[in-house]
Design an enzyme around this catalytic site. Structure first.
Site, PDB file in Angstrom:
ATOM      1  N   HIS A 147       0.850  -1.182   0.000  1.00  0.00           N
ATOM      2  CA  HIS A 147       0.000   0.000   0.000  1.00  0.00           C
ATOM      3  C   HIS A 147       0.885   1.231   0.000  1.00  0.00           C
ATOM      4  CE1 HIS A 147      -3.030   2.950   1.262  1.00  0.00           C
ATOM      5  NE2 HIS A 147      -3.927   2.081   0.837  1.00  0.00           N
TER       6      HIS A 147
ATOM      7  N   GLU B  66      -7.684  -4.715  -0.540  1.00  0.00           N
ATOM      8  CA  GLU B  66      -8.220  -5.253  -1.783  1.00  0.00           C
ATOM      9  C   GLU B  66      -8.233  -6.779  -1.812  1.00  0.00           C
ATOM     10  OE1 GLU B  66      -5.569  -3.060  -4.177  1.00  0.00           O
ATOM     11  OE2 GLU B  66      -6.991  -1.438  -4.540  1.00  0.00           O
TER      12      GLU B  66
END
Length: 363
Positions: free
Chosen positions: A253, A308
């Site tokens: 991320h 995700e």
């Protein structure tokens, strides 16, 4: 001719673009705070309507509660359904994600009604109508007496959802409703800072969301799991992908230096969906091996699981088609977008960053 060399952080990394009371991301500690609550605590005690009330109250100084927002969103879904004959023609020939963008751009204000509710209420109606049309079916009318997550599932799938399914989607909506100054929220605030209306700002936010570096990774997570296929293929498939320098979807991320806190919230939500056709043990094995492989590859800064990875598994378990993943993300994030746009408008300052010119200078 010598070129000027800039030391400006590229991509505005670490540069505050606004002051906000809406959400805070601490990438070093792996913490997300939404309107004063940690996301894990909020997901355990609040509905989407409840967290939306928190965001709107913080942004606008209102005193809405969960029941107020539930009523307003239910009425807004009904109004959006009545407007589908106006909105859908512009989406012909488009994919679901593209058609969603076109229909959202067609939304407009209604006299005497809150634009925030009009937008947030319309998005699941549009998503449901596009999915039904893709199956050759007519749109499913909303039920204003249902909660937002329950009605979203009904319109998407054409049947009433089970309580555990509603809880899972509601948890997802709460978990991803806002996330600091991400790309789509920043885009929304930039447009709002020009004093463009809320509809233009949210449309711009959705456009930013469709980019693969922002909201487009959940579907590739499922493609990766499909490609791996079985437990015995996890090690060779992952090792080969890493050797080729490929990105493993659902890991790493831009902000978090440790595990994305939203990943654990969604992992628990998937666990509570037990019996819904979710192969969580296999996904868990894949996650564990990839985390270990990334730790070996980059011991100083290993990539960890992001939101995700489990978003893909949860939405797939709810039988939501992959091509609708981005619109469904937008259904949740619209709560944050509308709140940030209103907060920006209250501040009244045009967002106008400077650039570092590194081109040639005239003689």
């Amino acid at each position: 001719m010598n070129m000027q060399i800039s030391k400006t952080p590229i991509g505005l990394d670490g540069i505050p673009a606004a002051e906000t009371v809406l959400s805070h991301v601490d990438g070093e500690r792996g913490e997300l705070i939404i309107a004063g609550e940690r996301v894990g605590d909020l997901a355990g005690k609040s509905s989407f309507e409840g967290v939306t009330a928190r965001l709107w109250n913080a942004a606008m100084g209102t005193s809405l509660n969960e029941a107020n927002v539930r009523s307003r969103l239910g009425a807004a879904r009904e109004r959006a359904f009545a407007r589908l004959p106006e909105l859908l023609p512009a989406t012909r020939g488009m994919s679901i994600a593209e058609g969603f963008r076109a229909a959202v751009a067609g939304l407009r204000g209604e006299n005497g009604l809150e634009h925030e509710a009009t937008i947030v209420g319309a998005l699941p109606v549009i998503a449901g109508a596009l999915l039904q049309r893709a199956k050759g079916e007519d749109p499913i009318a909303p039920d204003p007496t249902l909660g937002h997550a329950a009605d979203t599932l009904s319109m998407l799938r054409g049947r009433k959802a089970e309580p555990r399914e509603i809880t899972a989607l509601d948890t997802y909506f709460v978990t991803v409703c806002d996330h600091g100054m991400n790309a789509s929220t920043f885009t929304t605030r930039v447009v709002a800072s020009t004093q463009a209306d809320l509809f233009a700002a949210v449309t711009a936010g959705y456009c930013a969301l469709t980019g693969p570096l922002h909201g487009g990774a959940p579907e590739p997570v499922l493609e990766m799991l499909d490609a791996i296929g079985s437990t015995e293929r996890i090690k060779p498939w992952v090792d080969s992908a890493l050797a080729r320098g490929e990105r493993l979807m659902g890991f790493g991320h831009r902000i978090y230096r440790v595990r994305d806190p939203r990943a654990d919230v969604l992992k628990r939500a998937i666990g509570r969906l037990a019996g819904g056709g979710t192969d969580l043990p296999f996904a868990g094995e894949v996650e564990a091996y990839i985390r270990d492989a990334l730790r070996r590859k980059n011991p100083d800064r290993p990539l960890d699981t992001n939101v995700e990875f489990f978003t893909a598994i949860l939405l797939d378990a709810l039988k939501i088609p992959r091509q609708a993943f981005t619109p469904i993300f937008a259904v949740a994030r619209a709560a944050g977008w509308t709140a940030h746009a209103r907060e920006q408008l209250r501040g009244g300052r045009l967002i106008r960053p400077s650039s570092a010119y590194i081109g040639p200078m005239p003689r």
